[in-house]
Scaffold this motif. Structure first.
Motif, mmCIF file in Angstrom:
data_model
loop_
_atom_site.group_PDB
_atom_site.id
_atom_site.type_symbol
_atom_site.label_atom_id
_atom_site.label_comp_id
_atom_site.label_asym_id
_atom_site.label_seq_id
_atom_site.Cartn_x
_atom_site.Cartn_y
_atom_site.Cartn_z
ATOM 1 N N LYS A 44 0.820 -1.209 0.000
ATOM 2 C CA LYS A 44 0.000 0.000 0.000
ATOM 3 C C LYS A 44 0.856 1.262 0.000
ATOM 4 N N LYS A 45 1.862 1.296 0.864
ATOM 5 C CA LYS A 45 2.686 2.497 1.007
ATOM 6 C C LYS A 45 3.670 2.666 -0.154
ATOM 7 N N SER A 46 3.908 1.586 -0.903
ATOM 8 C CA SER A 46 4.788 1.654 -2.071
ATOM 9 C C SER A 46 4.001 1.805 -3.377
ATOM 10 N N GLY A 47 2.679 1.776 -3.293
ATOM 11 C CA GLY A 47 1.857 2.005 -4.470
ATOM 12 C C GLY A 47 1.536 0.769 -5.287
ATOM 13 N N PHE A 48 1.702 -0.436 -4.725
ATOM 14 C CA PHE A 48 1.360 -1.672 -5.430
ATOM 15 C C PHE A 48 -0.028 -2.153 -5.008
ATOM 16 N N LYS A 49 -0.813 -2.601 -5.973
ATOM 17 C CA LYS A 49 -2.138 -3.136 -5.679
ATOM 18 C C LYS A 49 -2.177 -4.663 -5.788
ATOM 19 N N LYS A 50 -1.281 -5.238 -6.618
ATOM 20 C CA LYS A 50 -1.332 -6.679 -6.849
ATOM 21 C C LYS A 50 0.043 -7.301 -6.681
ATOM 22 N N ALA A 51 0.039 -8.584 -6.323
ATOM 23 C CA ALA A 51 1.279 -9.325 -6.100
ATOM 24 C C ALA A 51 1.322 -10.549 -7.002
ATOM 25 N N VAL A 52 2.528 -10.947 -7.396
ATOM 26 C CA VAL A 52 2.726 -12.178 -8.169
ATOM 27 C C VAL A 52 3.752 -13.035 -7.441
ATOM 28 N N ILE A 53 3.481 -14.347 -7.423
ATOM 29 C CA ILE A 53 4.310 -15.300 -6.682
ATOM 30 C C ILE A 53 4.570 -16.511 -7.557
ATOM 31 N N GLY A 54 5.798 -16.966 -7.564
ATOM 32 C CA GLY A 54 6.116 -18.219 -8.230
ATOM 33 C C GLY A 54 5.742 -19.381 -7.328
ATOM 34 N N LEU A 55 4.773 -20.185 -7.757
ATOM 35 C CA LEU A 55 4.319 -21.334 -6.960
ATOM 36 C C LEU A 55 5.043 -22.582 -7.423
ATOM 37 N N SER A 56 5.908 -23.091 -6.552
ATOM 38 C CA SER A 56 6.742 -24.234 -6.908
ATOM 39 C C SER A 56 6.116 -25.569 -6.535
ATOM 40 N N GLY A 57 5.047 -25.507 -5.736
ATOM 41 C CA GLY A 57 4.518 -26.740 -5.167
ATOM 42 C C GLY A 57 5.108 -27.040 -3.809
ATOM 43 N N GLY A 58 6.001 -26.143 -3.346
ATOM 44 C CA GLY A 58 6.628 -26.313 -2.038
ATOM 45 C C GLY A 58 5.932 -25.495 -0.964
ATOM 46 N N ILE A 59 6.320 -25.738 0.265
ATOM 47 C CA ILE A 59 5.630 -25.127 1.398
ATOM 48 C C ILE A 59 5.948 -23.638 1.545
#
Length: 548
Positions: free
Chosen positions: A287-302
């Motif tokens: 919020k404070k950096s101006g980002f609304k959305k996030a992207v994550i690499g899902l490896s299948g790991g915990i």
């Protein structure tokens, strides 16, 4: 006296916005209180760091203070106490104080400066501020107030068993001067277990000097630091009159003449507190950096599963994208586990295979690598391809890439620079692998969110056939115990051996931690939840002789 605790979340550098919140709070709560108290450096936000070295920034602070003083005339029955940096007017020293300003009926009754300036761990206040030349009590509405700022209340022998940190005790001095109500404004960052230390500290002051104690802490997250709030009001016997919530804003009024309620204070459960801290850390950073959305690499790991859960909780499922990037060595189960996780969370899920890209790399490098066996070079290529894909989505759509390496991996370099370390925020870089599993259990406490298959499988980077983390690393429970003592407690090699750890394992761990310092220097900022995190509070030279 009726005192209103304004446990609020300022934005660093947003002087106009922070001032507006202060005035808005005054206008809404002035009718039923004698004094409204805000956190340390509230106008600037904490920590403002090198913004304090800009004359324009300090000038804006001064103008904001002037506006607040004028505004206070409209509320003649209510005082204001808030934190701000103010100039000292001296030609020597830093020329700046970290101050608490008591404003009432169009006047600044007191500017009490901070005496004790912390310079350990994440703190560097002596870089910016001069210590208070003196401290004094102030009469206000029939009471004698003793006002202090954060560290001023932390000169307790229990906290410094080896060596007393400071020669002067501001709380003792205020008590000697006759204060019958102590108030401390604070910006005290969270780490596991600190809440109970802080409560016991304030309680000791109230009991020792037999006066009520009001403690107002900032809430919110700024860069690596997370502030849990948990402001408290204690009666003269040290019993709680009021305990504010953790990790959220709250404005509450308390009467210091009332008796406290034994048992009102209950510390948060450790893992729940860490989870809430990480959620707040992600939410505020975005919020404070101006980002609304996030992207994550899902490896299948915990690890990536945990980060995805935190992101969903922080900004909502509609603002999280999970991307599976299978290579020749990815198991089908890993991709399907990631798909199931995304479905459980309701986040968008995409598959971007990297086998073709990886093969193109191998073909391009084949003649240059002729005669050499495949090794970590080829493994790292896969990780770097994935990092580039995530950054491409970030560039194209404005997503923040959340990197997923845990503290155990970051410590021993079991992560790829410019690969899985790519990102704008390293969410769990201060969370050891064993705690990752505890957090997963907490998330699943009411039903399966992280698929059990992800929790049960042996940790693996899946960068070569049948790979597991334990091919290279000691078992995580064993590794994490060594890392905790070495990084957070400052144990040396001999100390660890005397604790019963295998000498060869100790030697390997310390050597590996030291040689990977350069990686951590280039990592994304990470959220601090333990006593010693990688980042601003740990300053290890790169080009130096190693003890190991």
């Amino acid at each position: 006296m009726k005192i209103t605790i304004a446990q609020l979340n300022p934005v660093v550098g947003d002087i106009e916005g922070n001032m507006a919140r202060l005035i808005d709070t005054l206008s809404h709560y002035s009718c039923d209180t004698d004094l409204i108290v805000f956190p340390e450096l509230f106008l600037a936000g904490y920590p403002p760091r090198d913004l304090l070295e800009r004359d324009s920034f300090i000038n804006k602070i001064r103008l904001a203070i002037d506006k607040i003083v004028v505004e206070s005339v409209k509320f003649p029955e209510t005082g204001l106490l808030f934190g701000a940096p103010i100039t000292s007017g001296e030609n020597t020293g830093k020329g700046l104080y970290n101050s608490a300003l008591l404003v009432y009926q169009g006047r600044i009754l007191l500017s009490q400066h901070k005496s004790l300036l912390p310079t350990y761990d994440v703190f560097d206040e002596a870089r910016y501020f001069d210590p208070a030349p003196s401290i004094q009590t102030i009469p206000f509405k029939g009471e004698t107030l003793g006002i202090s700022i954060c560290e001023d209340a932390w000169n307790d022998p229990e906290l410094w068993p080896k060596r007393k940190m400071y020669a002067f005790d501001p709380i003792e001095e205020l008590a000697v001067q006759g204060a019958n109500l102590l108030i401390n404004i604070s910006a005290s960052p969270f780490y596991v277990g600190k809440e109970e230390i802080r409560y016991r500290l304030i309680q000791n002051h109230a009991r020792k000097y037999e006066v009520p104690f009001i403690y107002v802490n900032q809430v919110g997250a700024n860069d690596e630091l997370i502030f849990d709030g948990r402001s408290i009001a204690l009666d003269k016997k040290g019993e709680p009159l009021l305990v504010c919530k953790a990790f959220q804003e709250e404005i509450k009024t308390v009467d210091t003449g009332e008796k406290g309620i034994p048992g009102l204070y209950k510390p948060q459960e450790k893992i729940e507190a860490v989870y809430q801290a990480l959620v707040l850390g992600v939410r505020d950073y975005m919020k404070k950096s101006g980002f609304k959305k996030a992207v994550i690499g899902l490896s299948g790991g915990i690890d990536s599963a945990l980060v995805c859960c935190i992101a969903k909780e922080a900004v909502g499922a509609e603002n999280v994208l999970g991307i599976s990037m299978p290579s020749p060595y990815s198991s089908r189960g890993s991709m399907e586990d990631s798909r199931k996780l995304a479905a459980n969370l309701g986040v968008e899920f995409r598959v971007v295979p990297i086998t073709g890209i990886y093969q193109a790399y191998l073909d391009t490098l084949k003649k240059h690598f002729a005669g050499r066996e495949a090794d970590t070079t080829e493994e790292n290529i896969q990780a770097r391809i994935r990092g580039n894909i995530l950054m491409a989505f970030s560039n194209k759509f404005g997503y923040l890439v959340l990197s997923t390496g845990n503290k155990s991996e970051m410590a021993v370099g079991y992560c790829t620079l410019y690969g899985d370390m790519s990102g704008g925020l390293s969410v769990i870089s201060d969370v050891p692998k064993t705690m990752v599993y505890e957090l997963a259990k907490f998330i699943n406490r009411h039903g399966e969110i992280i698929p059990q298959e992800i929790i049960d499988k042996a940790p693996s980077a899946e960068l070569r056939p049948n790979q597991t983390d334990q091919d290279t690393l000691p078992p995580y429970p064993y590794l994490d115990k060594i890392l905790q003592l070495y990084i957070e407690e400052g144990y040396g090699a001999q100390d660890l051996v005397e604790e019963g750890f295998d000498p060869e394992t100790v030697k390997w761990v310390i050597k590996t931690v030291e040689k990977n310092e350069y990686k951590r220097r280039q990592a994304a900022p990470g959220l601090k939840v333990n006593t010693k995190a990688f980042g601003i509070g740990r300053r290890i030279p790169l080009a130096a002789k190693r003890d190991s």
